[in-house]
Design an enzyme around this catalytic site. Structure first.
Site, PDB file in Angstrom:
ATOM      1  N   ASN A  60       0.815  -1.209   0.000  1.00 41.71           N
ATOM      2  CA  ASN A  60       0.000   0.000   0.000  1.00 41.71           C
ATOM      3  C   ASN A  60       0.855   1.268   0.000  1.00 41.71           C
ATOM      4  OD1 ASN A  60      -1.897   2.007   0.376  1.00 41.71           O
ATOM      5  ND2 ASN A  60      -3.016   0.952   1.982  1.00 41.71           N
ATOM      6  N   ASP A  61       1.463   1.565   1.141  1.00 40.79           N
ATOM      7  CA  ASP A  61       2.201   2.828   1.241  1.00 40.79           C
ATOM      8  C   ASP A  61       3.364   2.924   0.256  1.00 40.79           C
ATOM      9  OD1 ASP A  61       0.502   3.645   3.284  1.00 40.79           O
ATOM     10  OD2 ASP A  61       1.707   2.627   4.801  1.00 40.79           O
ATOM     11  N   VAL A  62       3.993   1.780  -0.065  1.00 42.76           N
ATOM     12  CA  VAL A  62       5.163   1.816  -0.950  1.00 42.76           C
ATOM     13  C   VAL A  62       4.796   2.072  -2.403  1.00 42.76           C
ATOM     14  CG1 VAL A  62       6.578   0.350   0.536  1.00 42.76           C
ATOM     15  CG2 VAL A  62       5.206  -0.701  -1.269  1.00 42.76           C
ATOM     16  N   VAL A  63       3.467   2.097  -2.721  1.00 42.11           N
ATOM     17  CA  VAL A  63       3.046   2.432  -4.086  1.00 42.11           C
ATOM     18  C   VAL A  63       2.140   3.660  -4.092  1.00 42.11           C
ATOM     19  CG1 VAL A  63       3.271   0.091  -5.019  1.00 42.11           C
ATOM     20  CG2 VAL A  63       1.121   0.768  -3.949  1.00 42.11           C
ATOM     21  N   ALA A  71       0.316   3.140   7.584  1.00 42.89           N
ATOM     22  CA  ALA A  71       0.578   4.548   7.852  1.00 42.89           C
ATOM     23  C   ALA A  71      -0.743   5.297   8.033  1.00 42.89           C
ATOM     24  CB  ALA A  71       1.387   5.163   6.728  1.00 42.89           C
TER      25      ALA A  71
END
Lengths: 480, 92
Positions: free
Chosen positions: A405-408, A446
């Protein structure tokens, strides 16, 4: 026994020299071993060399003249070895972050115990404890204690015994500062009253509480940093124990581990574009970031999410030329790595080029995704890191995001108000199409909404990672 | 500061530099094995534990040492073994 035999043959001075030289050789083996661990071709041998170094260090210590209680030594060495062996053989690869966390904690505990034992031994002799020794003992208790409970706290979070979200409470910072002040005050007291055993235990207790307090406010997504920091601390704890005993071997080995942990920490922090202080004290993903979450949530309030079923997903994948698979923590939780491999195999048989795009902080420890994919027999030549794959996303027909999620999240690149702004991401939104497998629209760890999910080119495939990937495999097979 | 402490500091600082130099540029694939392998090495505290736990009299400090031996050995054996298990899986 062995001791008398050896010292009977050799004069004491010779024996001392031999022991030191043997320790030097062991230290050299650690250095060469760690160096070899840095390259895929030599890593396995490097690990064995380090193990041989450890065996030498233990062997020569057992022959030391001060070790006489052989029954108890052999028994405890055996008990520890058996427990370690069984745990290492049984642990599932998906549980590796917890395992590493636990082992870190045990190392820290052992170092703290060594420091405490030495201090206690000296006070038992009725001798005054030298200031030097007291300082090193205090350092050993502090670092070892924090490593122990910090690691166990991280373990509890990873294992789901405690919520993975940041835990904050009123007056948290003042309480932490109070603990720190108490520790400093206690240390000063111990230096002025050398030999006070009670204060040593009090300091140990404070350090143990501090370990818990440090890890409590850290969220799941920041775990890779925490695990690396604890790794570094477990080394420093061993060094501190080495200072207490005046043992160079411990100092060297501990310093090497401390350095390697610090390097990993730097890599992880850089991959999140955050400073270590921010990770440790920012309570990321809790109160401080809710404002940002609300703002983006509203902005996306009227936007549409496109949802597809596995058959449609399979069509997109099967007729693509190039597919990039982006795994995240969701893949680990669902243990979907084998199904993912199967899907990649099937696609490759149909002539589709498949690569894996790995973000350095995807998952819960450094290299987490790499370990899982290796377990599923994915050759590491197919794994691409950020710098390799990002320039190529333009040419990727379908990016398949599995539990990441957060890394994209494109907000990290585009939205200066986003709390994760500046974090390097895998730019899947530049691929021609993106399929996101996700349980629901719940935000990631996050706590942020993700603009990617509302993108025109993004299709959501809702469900568990393992189940949905398996359905994709079946549907892709039907295509051919 | 005593001679021992100074010598210790010298060794510590130099070993840290060595550590930084040799671990420069580790590929992401090896991040976990490097960490767990290094972690096993931090079990070197077992050496201190043997010195503490091997004394003739079974008293408080000796018992702490013996407990430390068990914990450190779990760290050492578990760490090296699990690292080997991981590295076994990595292939080209």
């Amino acid at each position: 026994m062995i001791d008398t035999v050896v010292s009977g043959i050799l004069p004491d001075e010779w024996w001392a020299t031999i022991a030191r030289l043997s320790n030097l050789a062991a230290a050299a083996l650690f250095i060469v071993g760690i160096k070899m661990l840095g390259s895929p071709a030599t890593a396995r041998r490097g690990n064995w060399l380090a193990a041989v170094g450890m065996a030498m260090a233990i062997g020569v210590t057992l022959l030391d003249r001060s070790a006489v209680n052989y029954g108890a030594l052999v028994l405890t060495l055996a008990i520890g070895s058996v427990i370690g062996l069984v745990a290492a053989k049984r642990v599932a690869m998906t549980d590796m972050p917890q395992m590493v966390g636990l082992l870190n904690g045990l190392g820290g505990a052992a170092s703290a115990l060594v420091a405490a034992a030495e201090y206690w031994r000296i006070t038992n002799l009725g001798e005054p404890v030298a200031a030097d020794t007291a300082v090193t003992v205090i350092a050993g208790l502090l670092i070892g204690g924090i490593t122990l409970t910090g690691s166990f706290m991280a373990f509890a979070k990873l294992q789901g015994l405690v919520t993975g979200a940041p835990i904050t409470f009123p007056l948290q910072q003042p309480v932490n500062l109070g603990l720190l002040a108490a520790f400093i005050g206690g240390s000063a007291y111990l230096l002025m009253h050398p030999g006070d055993l009670t204060m040593m235990w009090v300091l140990t207790a404070i350090a143990l509480v501090q370990g818990v307090m440090v890890v409590l406010p850290i969220g799941g997504a920041d775990t890779p940093v925490v695990i690396s920091v604890l790794n570094s601390l477990s080394g420093l704890a061993a060094s501190a124990a080495g200072f207490v005993l005046g043992n160079e071997m411990l100092v060297i080995a501990g310093a090497l581990v401390g350095a390697s942990g610090l390097i990993l920490t730097q890599i992880m922090c850089k991959a999140m574009n955050r400073s270590l202080t921010n990770v440790l004290f920012g309570a990321f993903g809790s109160g401080a970031t809710t404002a940002g979450e609300g703002a983006t949530g509203e902005a996306n309030g009227n936007q549409v999410v496109r949802s597809i079923d596995p058959e449609e997903g399979a069509m997109m994948l099967g007729y693509a030329r190039s597919v990039a698979i982006v795994p995240g923590y969701g893949m680990a939780v669902a243990q979907a790595q084998h199904a993912v491999r199967e899907l990649a195999d099937q696609l490759q048989r149909m002539g589709v080029e498949v690569r894996y795009a790995i973000h350095p902080v995807a998952g819960r420890m450094p290299g987490h995704m790499n370990v899982l994919l290796a377990e599923a027999n994915v050759p590491y030549s197919q794994l691409c890191d950020l710098d390799d794959i990002n320039p190529d996303f333009d040419q990727v027909d379908v990016a398949l995001v599995i539990g990441a999620n957060d890394v994209v999240n494109p907000d990290a690149r585009d939205n200066p108000h986003s709390p994760i702004y500046g974090m390097p991401i895998l730019e899947v939104d530049r691929a021609k199409h993106t399929i996101v497998i996700k349980r629901s629209m719940n935000p990631g760890f996050a706590g942020l909404d993700n603009a990617l999910f509302y993108d025109d080119k993004t299709m959501m495939l809702f469900g568990g990672a393992k189940e949905k990937v398996s359905e994709l495999v079946t549907s892709v097979k039907d295509l051919s | 500061m005593s001679e021992t402490l100074v010598t210790g500091l010298v060794v510590f600082v130099l070993a840290s530099f060595v550590g930084f130099e040799i671990i420069n540029k580790v590929p992401p694939t090896l991040h976990t094995p490097l960490m767990s392998g290094a972690n096993a090495i931090s079990g070197i505290a077992v050496v201190g534990a043997i010195l503490a736990g091997g004394a003739a009299h079974l008293n408080g400090p000796t018992i702490l040492g013996l407990v430390a031996i068990v914990l450190a050995m779990v760290n050492v054996v578990g760490g090296f073994w699990v690292t080997d298990r991981m590295l076994q899986m990595f292939k080209k």
